[in-house]
Write an enzyme that holds these catalytic residues in place. Sequence first.
Site, mmCIF file in Angstrom:
data_model
loop_
_atom_site.group_PDB
_atom_site.id
_atom_site.type_symbol
_atom_site.label_atom_id
_atom_site.label_comp_id
_atom_site.label_asym_id
_atom_site.label_seq_id
_atom_site.Cartn_x
_atom_site.Cartn_y
_atom_site.Cartn_z
ATOM 1 C CG HIS A 44 17.058 31.735 5.727
ATOM 2 N ND1 HIS A 44 16.117 30.974 5.069
ATOM 3 C CD2 HIS A 44 17.448 32.693 4.832
ATOM 4 C CE1 HIS A 44 15.934 31.443 3.847
ATOM 5 N NE2 HIS A 44 16.739 32.478 3.681
ATOM 6 C CD GLU A 79 14.440 33.828 11.699
ATOM 7 O OE1 GLU A 79 15.204 33.225 10.910
ATOM 8 O OE2 GLU A 79 13.957 33.299 12.715
ATOM 9 C CD GLN A 112 6.665 28.620 13.235
ATOM 10 O OE1 GLN A 112 6.776 29.519 14.061
ATOM 11 N NE2 GLN A 112 6.931 28.816 11.953
ATOM 12 C CB VAL A 113 4.903 21.906 12.602
ATOM 13 C CG1 VAL A 113 5.168 20.968 11.415
ATOM 14 C CG2 VAL A 113 5.043 21.150 13.915
ATOM 15 C CE1 TYR A 172 13.363 24.476 7.106
ATOM 16 C CE2 TYR A 172 11.222 24.153 6.073
ATOM 17 C CZ TYR A 172 12.553 24.526 5.998
ATOM 18 O OH TYR A 172 13.055 24.978 4.805
ATOM 19 C CE LYS A 225 15.511 27.558 11.007
ATOM 20 N NZ LYS A 225 15.889 28.104 9.672
ATOM 21 N NE ARG A 248 -1.399 -1.413 3.759
ATOM 22 C CZ ARG A 248 -1.598 -1.287 5.066
ATOM 23 N NH1 ARG A 248 -2.792 -0.931 5.531
ATOM 24 N NH2 ARG A 248 -0.592 -1.525 5.912
ATOM 25 C CD GLU A 269 7.051 6.416 15.685
ATOM 26 O OE1 GLU A 269 8.252 6.375 16.042
ATOM 27 O OE2 GLU A 269 6.116 5.962 16.364
#
Length: 509
Positions: free
Chosen positions: A64, A141, A49-50, A130, A70, A25, A30
Amino acid sequence: MPPQTKALPIDGASVTTFDRFGDHRGYFNELYNEEKYDGLSAPGERWKQVSFSSSQKHALRGLHCSPHGKFITCVRGSFYDVIADFRDGSPTFGRWCGVLLTDKNKKQVFVPGGCGHGFFTFEDDTCALYLQEGCFNPAKEADTHPFDPLVNVQWPVPEGVVPVMSAKDEAAPFLSVRRPKLCGYAPRGRVLVIGGTGQVGGALIEAFGARNCVGTYAATPAEGMIHFDLAQAAMQPQLAIDLVQTVYPEVVCICAGFTWVDGCEREPQKANAMNNRGPAVLAAAAAAVGAKVVWYSTDYVFSGGSSLPGSGGSKANGVAAADAGGPYGEEDPPSPLNVYGSSKLAGEAAVLAADPSALVLRTNVVYGPEHVGKNFVYQLARKLGSGEAMNVPVDQIGTPTYNRDLADATKRLVEAGASGLFNVGGPEPLGRVAFAEKVITALGGRRPLDAGLIKPVETVNAGQAACRPLASGLKLDKLRAAIPDWAPRSVAEAIDDWLANPHGKSLGE
């Protein structure tokens, strides 16, 4: 299998390999599980944060710099992920490394906060996921131009391709504009030292400068070094490719090997993996990125004129023994007596076949400061210093080589653009007993040792499993012609330098 996390050459950065479960299939895996991921990746409670990005082919994003760490996964396509250390005070400040992330190779990268991050894509619709330790805040940043010469990232942009960049990234300043104190800061060199914990590797890191080197270890973790197993790479060449793609070196010095001569007799497969196939695999991977390859061989490719059982006369891998004895030049026909010598001889041919521009250096009886303390001089100082007698072969002659002289010759040959086979040795043909006596004399009152504890024995009676060349050593005519300003130190001069500039384990420990 639980996720496997390994340190990268940037302090605190890591790469994780995860498992994937599939059937007809499709598959399931994970991307993070706080109960399975070990301490090199960030604890789950820190993720705030995702984020998700999609990029076209040949897009270049970065560099960056965020205050937050991250954790990056490629979920579609492929990209070369880059970390650059911009953290003041970090032991790896100014260094960069990269990892190829694809939707198939099951790798993830952790980028510590304060480091620059970017990537270059190889496919259309390449997607990255991320997990971030903090929420994005533009005011916090600090972008840096991806081609900043201070960092000198070697982006794998194909010839003739212009990377697709945003106007924001194209306008990003160099790091020295934001931090004027960095004006004139020289970029780090990129010398990969395989076996950086050994006596040759340690001397090479000294010679090239620690800030310019990435060293590897195989068994015992060493601070500032990364793991690499040469024997494993012999069976899994992708490990060598991954390492080279991570460091993207200018020079690769392969010092690791199976150098226990008697052990090679007992484990010939391991000897050939570490002294032949492994170095060749690594040489091919290094040549693919344009790196200069240096590999170390031995005078044990010769018989030393031996022909007696126990000290010569046997055959190793079908190579017949017997020659006139040393010292040997590079053009003298080899005739190894043991598995160690034959595996190294095969390695010479294999490395030069993998990279004809490689530098292969034969050396012998290497001594000098090191962290482990295994070489002949350490053994001598340790045993005699504790009042213990030491059996020393009376009939083995070589040209003992100070490891710092070997490292200096290596650096000079690389800088001269040399390739092919060279001998690197000491200036004095010495038997082991004479060598030991010179060491004792040179140490003098600074490390007093009793020469009466030296017990001369003939090699045939030494109880060694492998045959040894007796009249050996190396001629240096070719080397002196290539680097005329280089001169090897005598034993007395080398011992003086060692004591004046100690490194690693102290003599006598």
